[in-house]
Enzyme design. Structure first.
Site, PDB file in Angstrom:
ATOM      1  N   ILE A 701       0.928  -1.202  -0.050  1.00 54.96           N
ATOM      2  CA  ILE A 701       0.121  -0.035   0.030  1.00 54.96           C
ATOM      3  C   ILE A 701       0.729   1.176  -0.158  1.00 54.96           C
ATOM      4  CG2 ILE A 701      -1.909  -1.061   0.994  1.00 54.96           C
ATOM      5  CD1 ILE A 701      -1.133  -0.119   3.796  1.00 54.96           C
ATOM      6  N   GLY A 702       2.264   1.087   0.108  1.00 59.71           N
ATOM      7  CA  GLY A 702       2.902   2.215   0.037  1.00 59.71           C
ATOM      8  C   GLY A 702       4.362   1.922   0.124  1.00 59.71           C
ATOM      9  N   GLY A 704       8.268   4.124   0.627  1.00 58.69           N
ATOM     10  CA  GLY A 704       9.230   5.260   0.773  1.00 58.69           C
ATOM     11  C   GLY A 704      10.714   5.033   0.775  1.00 58.69           C
ATOM     12  N   SER A 706      12.282   4.658   3.418  1.00 60.12           N
ATOM     13  CA  SER A 706      12.907   3.750   4.672  1.00 60.12           C
ATOM     14  C   SER A 706      12.314   2.552   4.506  1.00 60.12           C
ATOM     15  CB  SER A 706      12.397   4.506   5.828  1.00 60.12           C
ATOM     16  OG  SER A 706      11.015   4.596   6.000  1.00 60.12           O
ATOM     17  N   GLY A 707      11.378   2.101   3.562  1.00 59.73           N
ATOM     18  CA  GLY A 707      10.697   0.876   3.508  1.00 59.73           C
ATOM     19  C   GLY A 707       9.767   0.694   2.996  1.00 59.73           C
ATOM     20  N   LYS A 708       8.851  -0.514   2.456  1.00 64.68           N
ATOM     21  CA  LYS A 708       7.844  -0.593   2.026  1.00 64.68           C
ATOM     22  C   LYS A 708       6.732  -0.885   3.304  1.00 64.68           C
ATOM     23  CE  LYS A 708       9.462  -2.430  -2.273  1.00 64.68           C
ATOM     24  NZ  LYS A 708       9.111  -3.276  -3.410  1.00 64.68           N
ATOM     25  N   LYS A 723       5.140  -2.204   8.436  1.00 65.00           N
ATOM     26  CA  LYS A 723       6.307  -1.664   7.404  1.00 65.00           C
ATOM     27  C   LYS A 723       7.527  -2.501   7.575  1.00 65.00           C
ATOM     28  CE  LYS A 723       8.889   2.709   7.540  1.00 65.00           C
ATOM     29  NZ  LYS A 723       8.866   4.159   8.004  1.00 65.00           N
ATOM     30  N   ASP A 820      10.862  15.328   9.609  1.00 65.57           N
ATOM     31  CA  ASP A 820      10.283  14.877   8.337  1.00 65.57           C
ATOM     32  C   ASP A 820       8.840  15.305   8.234  1.00 65.57           C
ATOM     33  OD1 ASP A 820      10.756  14.311   5.606  1.00 65.57           O
ATOM     34  OD2 ASP A 820      10.464  12.055   5.941  1.00 65.57           O
TER      35      ASP A 820
END
Length: 989
Positions: A701-702, A704, A706-708, A723, A820
């Protein structure tokens, strides 16, 4: 002249040489400006590549970015390098260009001090703008040679000390802007020598307390006098009345005393007077009636007394703010004839009599707040005749009679507070269903009848207070259709019947107060759905049955009152899990042993009146019967120990088989066989295989930096987000994983995403979060469904996000800096409630370092959100987060991403909105997907934009704290017209 001389070949050569000499001399003169500018370019840092067009091969610099030339002579006359992210010292060499008249370097990062020697080269200038840079130290001294200077802007920097005497010697100066600095001397009288001034703006400086110069009236050409929040003391000078050209007078936020001078009636051109938040006393001058151009008048939060002059009430004002004074007497009836009145805010005074009968009949009334006065009689029937009224607050008066029928057709209403008045009768059915109402307060009156099922039409309603009336009948099930409803107070009425079962499906409900009614039946076991519940008061009713243990799983519930009912059975042990600050189950029919969590003298008053409750030690409760004799107890203990050993052996066998099966999973064969470690942070029933099986691209679902992130549905039916962190080289438990675990593992806040648990071993790190149904704010706002995200939801998201960040900055010890903050790291639940997420870059900041910041080894964050000072100092503190949050606020209002090609070359959303603010075109930056925004919404958007621009100030110390940002956003949400006074780092820090 001898014609033979002209015919001589030698003389022909001489003339040619002279011509060539003049030609090349002229060419060299034209190029001299460009050579100076090239030297200037070398002295400034240009991260955005602004100087790319400054090419030394050109004959003239007239086509260079920011350069304007005389169209005839091609001599440089103006340099405009505003908003270009330049840094360096003040470029004094620009003034070596003898024809230069205008120099504008505002909204950059130029710093250090400006000496008299630096500034002296610029004596030919007409216009000098250095505002909103990071200059520091004293203001520069100007020599008498600055005879042509018309405009001087040194605002928004860090200048301190006195205003130099040379600032009183500019013979032609028309605009002097020194606001938003750190000037701490006195306000000097010599400023009144600048008799050509059109604008004097010196507000928001921490001046030594001093009066406004007595001879301020000498500035007869003055149109704008802005000395807000500047430590003014003493009286407003009588000479103020001589400023016949003045359009804006703002002396707000000071310590002015005495009365408003009668001479103020001489301000024939004034359109706005802002004197709020002072210590003024005395009466409103009758001479205010002379101000026929006046549109906005605010003297709120003073000590004024006396009556409202009828002469003044005849003026065609748009906005009148008189709140928080001691004014008395009637409100002039003539006010009802005003055709322009939009905002009338006069709460917390002693006004008496009736509201003007024609109020609202002749104007587009938007806001009426007369709370806490001595007003009486019937309510005017025409308040919403134009259907523009959005805020109606009349609470705390003596209004009587019935609610006018016309109010039930006022579909523009958003916030209604009518409580604490002796108003009688039934509420019209259509009034319950006003479609835009967010807040409805009808408390403590003499109303009766039922709540109409039409309330289902009030789809935006979030706060409902009908307590202290004579309402009767059942709570309508249509109430359950209000998905935004967060607070319901229906206490002290005559409601009866059972609780509607559907009420437990309202996941947004935070406060439910039904005390002092005639409700009966049982509490549904499905109350476990009230995941947002903070306060539950069902006391003094006729509820029966047992207390549902499911109440013990409402982790936010801190106030529980079930007293004075007919509950039976035991007190559930699960209630001991709650963070209760108030607990009461007294005077029921409860029985059994008091749970250990409440077996304390501090809870005794909460337990009395239950004759069958017992406790081993808590007197005067009866002592619980002990189990059988000692021998029987030993037998029982031995059996339990044997059973425990057998159970442990079985579990161990199953675990070993299970571990072998996990390491044989196809998707994880490349990972080490080291065992998994699980650290739980919340009560959750899950197993490793449920999490590991979700790590599949079909569930992605996403993703970035730093990870999935994967979606996982647990066997218990709950959905979580998983995550899996990327690990490269030594980025192991010491990287983002450690930051996120250390930060989120200790945090409990409704606006910060819950870290449920973490799983890790040597070569894999996994974090498990609560699942947020609507994904990230960035994806929703900038995706295909962004148009469905209305303004009210966006403002609620801003408030929720600010709540989370304020908690991190102010309530955590040590403070947490997120580093962030961005739209993609704000997650939204099914109800669009906001959660701050992704703490992989978070840093703990000891309180003693909050002002200075901690130095980082490199810049971290997301492009477009990073505070400008972070890039060159590598120091991070809470002000860095505030800058990023300001960018996100701009996103919410504009619908644009931080970096967008439509902004133009070298501009981001901050510069784009700043430019619009400077040109008075803020309306043009609103998200075009907002269809027909109301005046209230426009005002809210303008306020949020003003706040966002403060948050993104290039000067970190000018940015407000996150706690103050939150307070302002809440004020914008509920009191937008009171908030629209302008913002500054001084009045909201």
């Amino acid at each position: 002249m001898d014609r033979h001389w002209l015919l001589s070949p030698f003389n022909h050569f001489h003339l040619l040489f002279l011509f060539l000499y003049l030609f090349f001399s002229l060419a060299t003169s034209l190029n001299r400006d460009g050579q100076i500018l090239l030297r200037l370019r070398a002295c400034l840092s240009d991260p955005n590549g602004v100087f790319a067009s400054w090419d030394g091969a050109n004959d003239t610099p007239c086509n260079w970015t920011g350069i304007s030339c005389n169209p005839i002579t091609s001599a440089v006359e103006a340099i405009n390098l505003d908003n270009l992210n330049l840094s360096g010292d003040f470029p004094a060499m620009a003034c070596q260009i003898p024809t230069l008249k205008n120099l504008s370097l505002g909204d950059n990062n130029l710093g250090n001090g400006i000496s008299q020697r630096d500034i002296s080269l610029c004596f030919r200038l007409h216009y000098l703008n250095l505002g909103y840079n990071i200059f520091s130290g004293p203001l520069p001294e100007f020599l008498p040679e600055f005879a042509e200077l018309r405009w001087l802007n040194l605002s928004g920097c860090n200048f301190s000390g006195d205003i130099p005497a040379s600032f009183g010697q500019f013979p032609r100066l028309q605009n002097l802007t020194l606001g938003n600095n750190l000037l701490n001397g006195t306000i000097p009288p010599f400023l009144t020598n600048l008799t050509d001034l059109i604008a004097l703006e010196i507000g928001y400086n921490p001046f030594t307390p001093s009066p406004l110069p007595l001879e301020i009236g000498k500035l007869e050409k003055l149109q704008n006098l802005w000395v807000a929040t500047a430590n003014l003391i003493g009286k407003i000078p009588e000479s103020i009345g001589k400023l016949g050209s003045l359009a804006n007078l703002d002396l707000s936020g000071n310590m002015l005393t005495g009365s408003i001078p009668e001479s103020i009636g001489g301000l024939k051109s004034v359109t706005q007077i802002e004197l709020y938040d002072n210590q003024l006393s005395g009466f409103l001058p009758v001479s205010l009636g002379n101000l026929k151009s006046l549109k906005n008048f605010d003297v709120s939060f003073n000590n004024l007394s006396g009556k409202w002059p009828e002469e003044f009430a005849r003026n065609s004002l748009v906005s009148i703010n008189l709140y928080m004074n001691n004014l008395e007497g009637p409100i002039p009836e003539v006010l009802g004839l005003n055709t322009e009145l939009e905002n009338l805010v006069i709460y917390d005074n002693k006004f008496s009599g009736q509201l003007p009968a024609n109020l609202g009949r002749n104007s587009n009334l938007v806001m009426l707040d007369v709370a806490r006065n001595l007003l009486e009689g019937n309510l005017p029937p025409y308040l919403c005749r134009r259907n523009k009224l959005e805020i109606l607050t009349i609470t705390g008066n003596k209004f009587s009679g019935q609610l006018p029928e016309s109010y039930s057709h006022c579909t523009s209403l958003i916030r209604v507070r009518i409580g604490d008045n002796p108003i009688t009768g039934n509420i019209p059915s259509s009034f319950w269903g006003l479609p835009r109402v967010l807040f409805l307060d009808l408390s403590n009156m003499k109303l009766e009848g039922p709540i109409s099922s039409d309330i289902a039409k009030a789809r935006n309603l979030s706060h409902l207070n009908v307590s202290g009336n004579g309402f009767s009948g059942n709570l309508p099930e249509s109430l359950c259709l209000l998905r935004e409803l967060a607070k319901v107070d229906a206490g002290t009425n005559s409601f009866s019947g059972p609780l509607p079962y559907c009420l437990t499906q309202m996941r947004n409900l935070q406060r439910l107060n039904l005390t002092g009614n005639r409700f009966s039946g049982e509490i549904p076991a499905s109350v476990g759905s009230w995941v947002s519940m903070v306060m539950l008061d069902l006391s003094n009713n006729s509820f029966s049955g047992s207390i549902p243990p499911e109440l013990g799983y409402l982790l936010l519930l801190n106030y529980l009152d079930l007293s004075l009912n007919s509950f039976t059975g035991s007190i559930p042990e699960e209630l001991g899990n709650l963070p209760l600050r108030f607990f009461n189950v007294s005077y029921n029919n409860l029985s059994g042993k008091v749970p250990k969590a409440f077996d304390d003298t501090g809870f005794l008053h909460s337990l009395i009146g239950n004759s069958h409750l017992c406790s081993p030690d808590l007197k005067p409760l009866p002592t619980c019967k002990r189990p059988g004799n000692i021998k029987q107890l030993w037998y029982l203990t031995a059996i339990l120990v044997i059973l425990a050993i057998l159970a442990f052996s079985c579990v161990l066998c199953l675990y070993r088989k299970y571990r072998v099966r996990i390491h044989q999973r196809p998707g994880l064969q490349n990972h080490s066989s080291s065992p998994w470690r699980i650290i739980p942070f919340h009560r959750l029933s899950l197993k490793e295989d449920e999490i590991l099986s979700s790590i599949d691209e079909a569930n992605l679902i996403g993703s970035g930096g730093s990870g999935k992130v994967y979606k996982a549905r647990l066997k218990c039916g709950e959905i979580v987000a998983v995550k899996r962190l990327f690990l490269t080289g030594k980025q192991d438990f010491d990287g983002g994983f450690q930051a996120e675990v250390e930060t989120l593992g200790k945090i409990r806040h409704k606006n910060i995403v819950k870290l449920l648990c973490c799983l890790f071993k040597s070569d894999m790190k996994i974090l498990v979060y609560e699942y947020m149904e609507n994904g990230s704010l960035g994806a929703l706002l900038h995706g295909s469904k962004g148009g469905e995200l209305g303004w009210e939801k966006r403002l609620e998201i801003a408030v929720g996000s600010a709540c989370g960040l304020a908690y991190l900055h102010h309530d955590c010890e040590p403070a947490v800096v997120h580093r962030d903050v961005k739209a993609n790291n704000i997650l939204l639940g099914g109800d669009y409630s906001a959660r701050v997420a992704d703490f992989g870059l978070a840093k703990l900041l000891p309180r003693r370092s909050c002002g200075d910041g901690s130095e980082m080894s490199s810049v971290a964050g997301s492009y477009g959100y990073i505070a400008p000072e972070y890039g060159y100092t590598l120091k991070v503190n809470e002000k860095s987060d505030i800058y990023s949050f300001g960018v996100m606020l701009l996103e919410l209002v504009t619908g644009r991403q931080p970096i967008d090609s439509s902004f133009g070359e070298n501009r981001d959303v901050v510069k784009w909105v700043n430019d619009a603010a400077c040109s008075g075109a803020l309306d043009e930056v609103h998200d075009s997907r907002f269809t027909s925004p109301t005046p209230l919404q426009k005002m809210q958007m303008e306020n949020v934009l003003s706040l966002a621009l403060l948050c993104t100030s290039p000067v970190p110390n000018s940015r407000p704290s996150m706690r103050r940002v939150l307070q302002v956003l809440k004020d914008v949400q509920w009191h937008p017209f009171n908030t629209a006074k302008g913002f500054s780092s001084h009045n909201i820090s």
